[in-house]
Scaffold this active site. Sequence first.
Site: not given
Lengths: 152, 302
Positions: B80, B101, B51-52, B129
């Site tokens: 890696k 994020r 959604r974000t 957030h």
Amino acid sequence: MVIKKELSVSAIENGTVIDHIPANHLFKVISILGLDKIESMITFGTNFISKKQGKKAIIKVADMFFEDDDINKISLIAPTAKLNIIKDYQVVEKRSVEIPENIVGIAKCFNPKCITNNETITTKFKLAGKDPLALKCHYCEKITTEDHLEVL
Amino acid sequence: MKNKSLVSITDFSKDEIMRIVELAAEFEANPNQKLLDGKVVASLFFEPSTRTRLSFETAITRLGGGIVGFSDSSSSSTTKGETLKDTTIMVSNYSDLIVMRHPLEGAARYASEQASVPIINAGDGANQHPTQTLLDLYSIYKTQGTLDNLNIFLVGDLKYGRTVHSLLMAMSHFNTTFNFIAPDSLKMPDEYKLFLDSKGIKYYEHSEFTDIISAADILYMTRVQRERFSDPIEYEKVKNVYVLRNSMLNNTKDNLRILHPLPRVNEIHTDVDDNPKAYYFQQAENGVYARMAIIASILGLK
């Protein structure tokens, strides 16, 4: 039995005596202050009997005088420490340690999900409370309290 | 606020928050403004959040910008063993702005200290957030016509819910009255109540979810998650208590709107969806305009 009073550690001409260090934190104090890397003459001892705190440690550093910012770094693990500044065998000044507003590179954040516990990052905290001790992590914003405090 | 990273809602002053809210309204009225023409935005999602991510990518696309990045860390060089520091420095050489994020708390703050371009925090673990908070504020502003002097009810998991904590911090600028409705085990933490005390803001705590909501202007619902309970019996006791049903809305104010950061599980019964007071789907849409406003102001384009 007669308890003989005697000097356990010899006196210094000029320098700093850090007294009343909690005995179990002697080597951490040495490492935080970088005393393991200097050239000056150092005498230290631990598990001395102290009326106030049970067992204490003491460090005598010849020809060294600490700035407040440096000495305050030990305040988290040795809040009881007292400094005697020695000049010509005389105590010319006594100082206590104070917890600084910004604590950089000394304490570990208690939050396992904090970025500082997952990458090589110098920890940074703001002092959020002195009694009880509360440190707010600059990164994850969580509060580390005294019972969770771990010194790096 | 040009070139200023947005990591935590407390990074923005009241004036900066109002500026974003007003700009969001402007973008909603005129959503296709190619202000980002020739600019590249990096969208680094070290954990999936559909959604974000879609909301940000829609905002960037509507602004005419290009997007590079990844949608979960399995398709990045993290697998890696590359450090966040190296990834951030490398990507800031390619892009004009980084949207990030990350599952670890504090990751965005750290990245903002490494990058040569601004960082927008799209969620760092359970910490912050801020774009969610700004879209919540825009939704409140849009439905109430103001952010000042409102009565906001926060319901559900008030202990762990980062959205309610950030909303509380942001709304503390606007003389809000708060009502907290939560089970004892998920009450608002003391540090937030002390913060409200220090600012002289009124709040009331309740454990019953009843007709006290008749005084609400905003009802902000959150999910009570099973994994928050150490005792499963405790969860069974409360899981159906903090559920909003249409019948509970009969005596509420006309201007009441129901917000929820989504995804919803069962805390809002589906019979509420058709009530005009249900606002959670429009709230999600507002996220696109709020993020357009944040990106445009951080890049100094508005």
